[in-house]
Design a protein around this motif. Structure first.
Motif, PDB file in Angstrom:
ATOM      1  N   SER A   1       8.231  13.103   3.333  1.00 54.07           N
ATOM      2  CA  SER A   1       7.728  13.434   4.335  1.00 54.07           C
ATOM      3  C   SER A   1       6.410  13.707   4.410  1.00 54.07           C
ATOM      4  CB  SER A   1       8.554  15.014   4.634  1.00 54.07           C
ATOM      5  OG  SER A   1       9.691  14.895   4.813  1.00 54.07           O
ATOM      6  N   GLU A   2       5.748  13.693   3.175  1.00 53.07           N
ATOM      7  CA  GLU A   2       4.343  14.105   3.040  1.00 53.07           C
ATOM      8  C   GLU A   2       3.578  12.641   2.902  1.00 53.07           C
ATOM      9  OE1 GLU A   2       5.150  18.349   0.298  1.00 53.07           O
ATOM     10  OE2 GLU A   2       4.455  16.568  -0.655  1.00 53.07           O
ATOM     11  N   THR A   3       2.638  12.726   3.733  1.00 50.63           N
ATOM     12  CA  THR A   3       1.382  11.610   3.751  1.00 50.63           C
ATOM     13  C   THR A   3       0.107  12.004   4.427  1.00 50.63           C
ATOM     14  OG1 THR A   3       1.131   9.480   4.434  1.00 50.63           O
ATOM     15  CG2 THR A   3       2.455  10.902   5.805  1.00 50.63           C
ATOM     16  N   ASP A   4      -0.691  11.379   3.872  1.00 56.11           N
ATOM     17  CA  ASP A   4      -2.151  11.668   4.396  1.00 56.11           C
ATOM     18  C   ASP A   4      -2.555  10.335   5.019  1.00 56.11           C
ATOM     19  OD1 ASP A   4      -2.668  10.195   2.013  1.00 56.11           O
ATOM     20  OD2 ASP A   4      -4.224  11.556   1.398  1.00 56.11           O
ATOM     21  N   LYS A   5      -1.882   9.650   5.221  1.00 59.22           N
ATOM     22  CA  LYS A   5      -1.950   8.107   5.778  1.00 59.22           C
ATOM     23  C   LYS A   5      -2.213   8.449   7.310  1.00 59.22           C
ATOM     24  CE  LYS A   5       0.299   3.647   6.361  1.00 59.22           C
ATOM     25  NZ  LYS A   5       1.316   2.730   6.072  1.00 59.22           N
ATOM     26  N   TYR A   6      -1.662   9.454   8.210  1.00 61.07           N
ATOM     27  CA  TYR A   6      -2.224   9.200   9.530  1.00 61.07           C
ATOM     28  C   TYR A   6      -2.850  10.515   9.882  1.00 61.07           C
ATOM     29  CZ  TYR A   6       1.726   5.777   9.541  1.00 61.07           C
ATOM     30  OH  TYR A   6       2.341   4.640   9.278  1.00 61.07           O
TER      31      TYR A   6
ATOM     32  N   THR B   1       8.168  23.711   2.182  1.00 57.78           N
ATOM     33  CA  THR B   1       7.538  22.770   1.296  1.00 57.78           C
ATOM     34  C   THR B   1       6.536  21.841   1.934  1.00 57.78           C
ATOM     35  OG1 THR B   1       8.772  23.257  -0.602  1.00 57.78           O
ATOM     36  CG2 THR B   1       6.979  21.530  -0.960  1.00 57.78           C
ATOM     37  N   VAL B   2       7.072  21.185   2.784  1.00 57.71           N
ATOM     38  CA  VAL B   2       6.510  20.170   3.787  1.00 57.71           C
ATOM     39  C   VAL B   2       5.408  20.734   4.625  1.00 57.71           C
ATOM     40  CG1 VAL B   2       6.887  18.428   5.646  1.00 57.71           C
ATOM     41  CG2 VAL B   2       8.365  18.682   3.715  1.00 57.71           C
ATOM     42  N   LEU B   3       5.810  22.031   5.291  1.00 54.26           N
ATOM     43  CA  LEU B   3       4.796  22.740   5.919  1.00 54.26           C
ATOM     44  C   LEU B   3       3.593  23.260   5.319  1.00 54.26           C
ATOM     45  CD1 LEU B   3       7.496  24.666   8.215  1.00 54.26           C
ATOM     46  CD2 LEU B   3       5.686  23.231   9.100  1.00 54.26           C
ATOM     47  N   GLU B   4       3.755  23.734   4.116  1.00 59.53           N
ATOM     48  CA  GLU B   4       2.734  24.096   3.207  1.00 59.53           C
ATOM     49  C   GLU B   4       1.680  22.784   2.978  1.00 59.53           C
ATOM     50  OE1 GLU B   4       1.846  26.947   2.201  1.00 59.53           O
ATOM     51  OE2 GLU B   4       3.235  28.309   2.443  1.00 59.53           O
ATOM     52  N   TYR B   5       2.301  21.626   2.869  1.00 60.58           N
ATOM     53  CA  TYR B   5       1.525  20.649   2.470  1.00 60.58           C
ATOM     54  C   TYR B   5       0.681  20.248   3.476  1.00 60.58           C
ATOM     55  CZ  TYR B   5       0.436  15.683   1.543  1.00 60.58           C
ATOM     56  OH  TYR B   5       0.033  14.565   1.672  1.00 60.58           O
TER      57      TYR B   5
ATOM     58  N   TYR C   1      10.444   8.362  22.127  1.00 62.17           N
ATOM     59  CA  TYR C   1       9.715   8.498  20.990  1.00 62.17           C
ATOM     60  C   TYR C   1      10.488   8.316  19.624  1.00 62.17           C
ATOM     61  CZ  TYR C   1       6.658  11.359  23.581  1.00 62.17           C
ATOM     62  OH  TYR C   1       5.507  11.854  24.463  1.00 62.17           O
ATOM     63  N   ASP C   2       9.703   7.068  19.076  1.00 59.92           N
ATOM     64  CA  ASP C   2      10.073   6.819  17.587  1.00 59.92           C
ATOM     65  C   ASP C   2       9.392   8.014  16.618  1.00 59.92           C
ATOM     66  OD1 ASP C   2      12.025   4.853  18.267  1.00 59.92           O
ATOM     67  OD2 ASP C   2      10.396   3.506  18.873  1.00 59.92           O
ATOM     68  N   TRP C   3       9.006   7.301  15.508  1.00 61.29           N
ATOM     69  CA  TRP C   3       8.473   8.278  14.353  1.00 61.29           C
ATOM     70  C   TRP C   3       7.632   7.458  13.426  1.00 61.29           C
ATOM     71  CZ3 TRP C   3      13.713   7.402  15.120  1.00 61.29           C
ATOM     72  CH2 TRP C   3      14.017   6.401  14.019  1.00 61.29           C
ATOM     73  N   ASN C   4       6.624   7.809  12.905  1.00 62.75           N
ATOM     74  CA  ASN C   4       5.785   6.938  11.906  1.00 62.75           C
ATOM     75  C   ASN C   4       5.917   7.560  10.726  1.00 62.75           C
ATOM     76  OD1 ASN C   4       4.293   9.251  12.263  1.00 62.75           O
ATOM     77  ND2 ASN C   4       2.573   8.344  13.021  1.00 62.75           N
ATOM     78  N   VAL C   5       6.660   8.631  10.465  1.00 62.00           N
ATOM     79  CA  VAL C   5       6.997   9.017   9.142  1.00 62.00           C
ATOM     80  C   VAL C   5       8.582   9.687   9.488  1.00 62.00           C
ATOM     81  CG1 VAL C   5       6.695  10.857   7.336  1.00 62.00           C
ATOM     82  CG2 VAL C   5       4.781   9.716   8.507  1.00 62.00           C
TER      83      VAL C   5
END
Length: 268
Positions: A213-218, A240-244, A192-196
Motif C-alpha cells: 500500500s505504501e509508495t511515494d511513486k505518485y 500504519t498505512v494512514l500514518e505513512y 474508477y480503477d486504481w494505481n496502487v
C-alpha cells in the motif's frame, strides 16, 4: 342578417382573445421545452465524465492526495473502517455491493460522515454480472437502488468487479469489457480503477498489505482496499498505512468530480 357594428367589434375582440390565448399557449410550451432542454443539459453536465488517466502517467496536479477506496461492503468491518478514518480525519470512498442487507444502514452512516458512496455490484458474482451487457446493467441498476434507498440518489461513480482490466470476464462473454466501458460512460457514470493495490483481496498478511500500500511513486494515489468481513488484515494494516502517507504530507480525500480518474487498459 349581417352583424351590426357593435356585434362585429365583439366578434373581433373574441377572435383576438382566442388568438392571444393560442399565442400564450405556444409561448408557454416553448418555455417549457426550453426549461426541459436546459434541465437535460444540466443533468448531462452534472454527470459529465472526466478523461481517464492511465496508470503511471503524470497527474495534472502536484497536490499530494490519497484516495482511499473500499470495495465489497458494507460489512461487519465497515464501522471499524469508519472509526479508523475518523481518527485520522480521513475521507474515503466506499464502492458498495448488495451482499449483506443487514449492514445497508452503514451506507448512510458513511455518507453522513462525509465519505463518498460509489457502486460496485449487487451480487458480485462474475458469472452473472459478465454474462451479457444486459445482465451487467441490471446488476448496476439494482445496487444503485440500494444506494438510493440509503442516501436518496444513485451515485455516478462506479468500479467494475475486478476492475476494467479484468480478464476473468472472458470466461463468460468474449469482449464484454470493451462493450461495458464505453456504455457506462455513455450512461453518465464514471468508473474508477486504481494505481496502487493493497493486495488485501487475496491472502496477503497484514505486513504484506502495508508494504504493497505504501509508495511515494505518485502525487495522487488511488488505493484499493476491501471492506469485507474476512478482511481483518485490512483493519490491522490501515492505521500504519494512514500514518505513512500522513508523514509524507498527503491528505486523504473522497472521490468527487474533481478527483484523479485512473483507468486501466481494457483486456477483454
Amino acid at each position: 342578417m349581417g352583424l351590426n357594428a357593435k356585434e362585429a367589434r365583439q366578434e373581433a375582440r373574441k377572435a383576438e382573445a382566442v388568438k392571444e390565448a393560442e399565442a400564450e399557449k405556444k409561448k408557454a410550451e416553448k418555455e417549457e421545452k426550453k426549461k426541459e432542454k436546459e434541465a437535460e443539459e444540466q443533468r448531462k453536465k452534472e454527470l459529465s465524465v472526466q478523461p481517464g488517466v492511465a496508470v503511471g502517467t503524470t497527474e495534472a496536479s502536484d497536490e499530494k492526495i490519497v484516495y482511499l477506496t473500499f470495495d465489497d461492503g458494507p460489512s461487519e468491518n465497515t464501522q471499524k473502517v469508519l472509526d479508523i478514518l475518523d481518527q485520522y480525519d480521513a475521507k474515503a470512498t466506499f464502492f458498495i455491493t448488495g451482499q449483506k442487507p443487514e449492514y445497508r444502514p452503514m451506507i448512510k452512516k458513511a455518507y453522513d460522515a462525509g465519505h463518498t458512496i460509489g457502486l460496485h455490484s449487487f451480487c458480485h458474482d462474475y458469472e452473472t454480472v459478465y454474462s451479457s451487457e444486459e445482465a451487467y446493467l441490471k446488476d448496476l441498476e439494482e445496487v444503485g437502488e440500494i444506494a438510493k434507498e440509503q442516501i436518496g440518489f444513485v451515485p455516478c461513480f462506479i468500479r467494475f468487479p475486478g476492475g476494467s482490466s479484468n480478464t476473468v470476464s472472458r470466461n463468460y462473454m468474449e469482449g464484454i469489457m470493451s462493450v461495458l466501458v464505453p456504455k457506462v460512460l455513455e450512461l453518465g457514470y464514471q468508473y474508477y480503477d486504481w494505481n496502487v493495490s493493497s493486495g488485501d483481496g487475496g491472502t496477503a498478511t497484514t505486513e504484506e498489505i502495508i508494504a504493497q500500500s505504501e509508495t511515494d511513486k505518485y502525487h495522487q494515489v488511488m488505493l484499493l482496499f476491501h471492506d469485507a468481513a474476512t478482511k481483518e488484515t485490512t483493519i490491522e494494516a490501515l492505521p500504519t498505512v494512514l500514518e505513512y502517507y500522513k508523514n509524507l504530507g498527503y491528505s486523504f480525500k473522497a472521490i468527487d468530480r474533481e478527483s484523479l480518474v485512473v483507468h486501466h487498459q481494457v483486456n477483454n
